[in-house]
Design an enzyme around this catalytic site. Structure first.
Site, PDB file in Angstrom:
ATOM      1  N   ASN A  56       0.822  -1.131  -0.071  1.00 45.71           N
ATOM      2  CA  ASN A  56      -0.067  -0.005  -0.206  1.00 45.71           C
ATOM      3  C   ASN A  56       0.952   1.136  -0.324  1.00 45.71           C
ATOM      4  O   ASN A  56       1.937   1.247   0.656  1.00 45.71           O
ATOM      5  CB  ASN A  56      -0.920   0.015   1.192  1.00 45.71           C
ATOM      6  CG  ASN A  56      -2.104   0.993   1.076  1.00 45.71           C
ATOM      7  OD1 ASN A  56      -2.635   1.430   2.039  1.00 45.71           O
ATOM      8  ND2 ASN A  56      -2.505   1.477  -0.231  1.00 45.71           N
ATOM      9  N   TYR A 105      -8.373  13.131  -1.101  1.00 43.13           N
ATOM     10  CA  TYR A 105      -8.185  12.367   0.236  1.00 43.13           C
ATOM     11  C   TYR A 105      -7.926  13.206   1.386  1.00 43.13           C
ATOM     12  O   TYR A 105      -7.304  14.171   1.412  1.00 43.13           O
ATOM     13  CB  TYR A 105      -7.112  11.358  -0.027  1.00 43.13           C
ATOM     14  CG  TYR A 105      -6.636  10.352   1.140  1.00 43.13           C
ATOM     15  CD1 TYR A 105      -7.197   9.411   1.346  1.00 43.13           C
ATOM     16  CD2 TYR A 105      -5.489  10.990   1.869  1.00 43.13           C
ATOM     17  CE1 TYR A 105      -6.597   8.252   2.661  1.00 43.13           C
ATOM     18  CE2 TYR A 105      -5.092  10.219   2.937  1.00 43.13           C
ATOM     19  CZ  TYR A 105      -5.870   9.122   3.344  1.00 43.13           C
ATOM     20  OH  TYR A 105      -5.165   8.327   4.490  1.00 43.13           O
ATOM     21  N   GLU A 131     -11.313   8.758   7.700  1.00 40.98           N
ATOM     22  CA  GLU A 131     -10.569   8.756   6.430  1.00 40.98           C
ATOM     23  C   GLU A 131     -11.685   8.698   5.414  1.00 40.98           C
ATOM     24  O   GLU A 131     -12.496   8.118   5.289  1.00 40.98           O
ATOM     25  CB  GLU A 131      -9.681   7.736   6.532  1.00 40.98           C
ATOM     26  CG  GLU A 131      -8.952   7.547   5.188  1.00 40.98           C
ATOM     27  CD  GLU A 131      -8.134   6.141   5.275  1.00 40.98           C
ATOM     28  OE1 GLU A 131      -6.836   6.148   4.689  1.00 40.98           O
ATOM     29  OE2 GLU A 131      -8.707   5.052   5.369  1.00 40.98           O
ATOM     30  N   TYR A 146     -12.573   9.784   1.079  1.00 37.54           N
ATOM     31  CA  TYR A 146     -12.157   9.605  -0.325  1.00 37.54           C
ATOM     32  C   TYR A 146     -13.093   9.986  -1.300  1.00 37.54           C
ATOM     33  O   TYR A 146     -14.502   9.860  -1.040  1.00 37.54           O
ATOM     34  CB  TYR A 146     -11.818   8.092  -0.782  1.00 37.54           C
ATOM     35  CG  TYR A 146     -10.707   7.376  -0.108  1.00 37.54           C
ATOM     36  CD1 TYR A 146      -9.543   7.223  -0.704  1.00 37.54           C
ATOM     37  CD2 TYR A 146     -10.855   6.962   1.126  1.00 37.54           C
ATOM     38  CE1 TYR A 146      -8.663   6.645  -0.271  1.00 37.54           C
ATOM     39  CE2 TYR A 146      -9.850   6.228   1.672  1.00 37.54           C
ATOM     40  CZ  TYR A 146      -8.607   6.077   0.842  1.00 37.54           C
ATOM     41  OH  TYR A 146      -7.726   5.263   1.238  1.00 37.54           O
ATOM     42  N   GLU A 196      -3.245   6.699  -4.696  1.00 36.76           N
ATOM     43  CA  GLU A 196      -3.101   5.516  -3.837  1.00 36.76           C
ATOM     44  C   GLU A 196      -2.744   4.203  -4.811  1.00 36.76           C
ATOM     45  O   GLU A 196      -3.618   4.071  -5.871  1.00 36.76           O
ATOM     46  CB  GLU A 196      -4.193   5.459  -2.998  1.00 36.76           C
ATOM     47  CG  GLU A 196      -3.863   4.144  -2.016  1.00 36.76           C
ATOM     48  CD  GLU A 196      -4.893   4.076  -1.008  1.00 36.76           C
ATOM     49  OE1 GLU A 196      -4.895   3.238  -0.091  1.00 36.76           O
ATOM     50  OE2 GLU A 196      -5.882   5.243  -0.671  1.00 36.76           O
TER      51      GLU A 196
END
Length: 361
Positions: A58, A96, A105, A107, A195
């Site tokens: 990641n 983000y 978090e 997105y 990402e």
């Protein structure tokens, strides 16, 4: 004009990282984060960056703005971006960020690689900036976060069709999430992000322009949303109390204008014709006060003009190098979107102007 080519903040060279890194560059927060694998990130001026990744588990590459403000007190945040995006496998091109209290978090996914995230059941759709997005909520258990290893929710808006350039009204997504009961707290950061997950690829972000202030528009919900209109939970409906526009987030033009990081994150206006421009939505027809925090580069009297739709309405004056808020009062502006510009026009070669932020009250 008074330009010193050796000035340490007149121009900046790009920076390249291959391992985890974070900091501020040309007024933008940047971060490269990975757990394993090969990564390269080159950070350039104006929030632009390029990145490559391979053999990763990641990895996230991002530039944007740091905040410590409740989501519904930010004013309207818009990001205009352009990218060349070449994922090979699972990857996202997205807006983000993170919220604290609650820890979330989030997105806003504009494009993706081999798999459209997040693999959950849509909570409904919303139409923002002329495009349809699915809304999702997922939960991460004991995973890395900005507060260490934690369990936290993720909020998602995912476009139904891919794109790699355009404008995202970030605040409208916050409102749409709130209308679904997905509430944010204090915003920690909003970034443009690439990402990758167990994949390889490359991307080149050629534009990453933030506009902060004014009101959001062009948001309406799709048929899956029932009676919710996506506007609940927000108190900013244009400039009603105060809006703050960071000068480094404005569109810059002219022979020498540049972004600076000293004596603050802002811009330098060096010569006649240097200008910074923002489109601002005014919620009501009335008199407004404009305050520009800035300073000169010496003790000579310096000035920068304020223009609304190309018409000069006053000038901000500075003498000395200590930053302060110069004001122009009682400027009548009709309701609607207007072009607001800071323009240097009286330069005689003995001074420069540094500008931090513009307040509209």
């Amino acid at each position: 004009m008074c330009v010193v080519l050796a000035n340490p903040f007149y121009a900046q060279a790009a920076m390249t990282f291959t391992s985890n890194a974070t900091g501020t560059y040309d007024g933008y927060y940047y971060e490269l984060w990975k757990d394993t694998g090969n990564t390269t990130m080159t950070v350039d001026t104006g929030g632009r960056f390029s990145c490559q990744w391979s053999n990763i588990n990641n990895a996230l590459f991002r530039t944007g703005k740091k905040f410590s403000t409740a989501w519904n007190q930010l004013g309207t945040v818009k990001i205009t971006y352009s990218a060349t995006y070449n994922p090979n496998g699972n990857s996202y091109l997205c807006i983000y960020g993170w919220s604290r209290n609650p820890l979330v978090e989030f997105y806003i996914v504009e494009s993706w690689g081999s798999w459209r995230p997040p693999g959950a059941t849509s909570l409904g759709t919303v139409t923002i900036d002329g495009a349809t997005y699915d809304i999702y909520k997922t939960t991460r258990v004991n995973q890395p976060s900005i507060e260490g290893t934690r369990t936290f929710d993720q909020y998602w808006s995912v476009r139904t069709s891919k794109r790699t350039s355009g404008t995202v009204t970030v605040t409208d997504h916050f409102k749409a999430w709130a209308a679904k009961g997905l509430n944010l707290g204090t915003i920690d950061q909003i970034t443009l992000c690439v990402e990758g997950y167990q994949s390889s690829g490359s991307a080149n972000i050629t534009q990453n322009t933030f506009t902060i202030g004014g009101s959001s528009s062009g948001s309406s919900n799709g048929s899956n949303n029932g009676s919710n209109d996506g506007s609940n939970g927000g108190t900013n409906a244009g400039i009603s109390t105060a809006s703050r526009i960071e000068c480094e987030s404005m569109s810059l033009s002219g022979p020498y204008v540049s972004r600076i990081t000293y004596p603050f994150n802002g811009i330098a206006l060096y010569a006649n014709g240097d200008r910074a421009t923002a489109n601002v939505n005014f919620s009501a027809s009335r008199n407004y006060t404009f305050k520009l925090r800035g300073c000169g580069n010496n003790n000579n009297l310096a000035s920068v003009d304020l223009l609304i739709d190309g018409k000069k309405v006053g000038s901000f004056y500075y003498k000395g190098t200590y930053p302060w808020e110069a004001s122009i009062n009682n400027v009548y502006v009709s309701a609607g979107t207007h072009r607001v510009e800071l323009v240097l026009s009286a330069d005689n070669g003995t001074w420069d102007v540094y500008a931090d932020y513009l307040l509209i009250q």
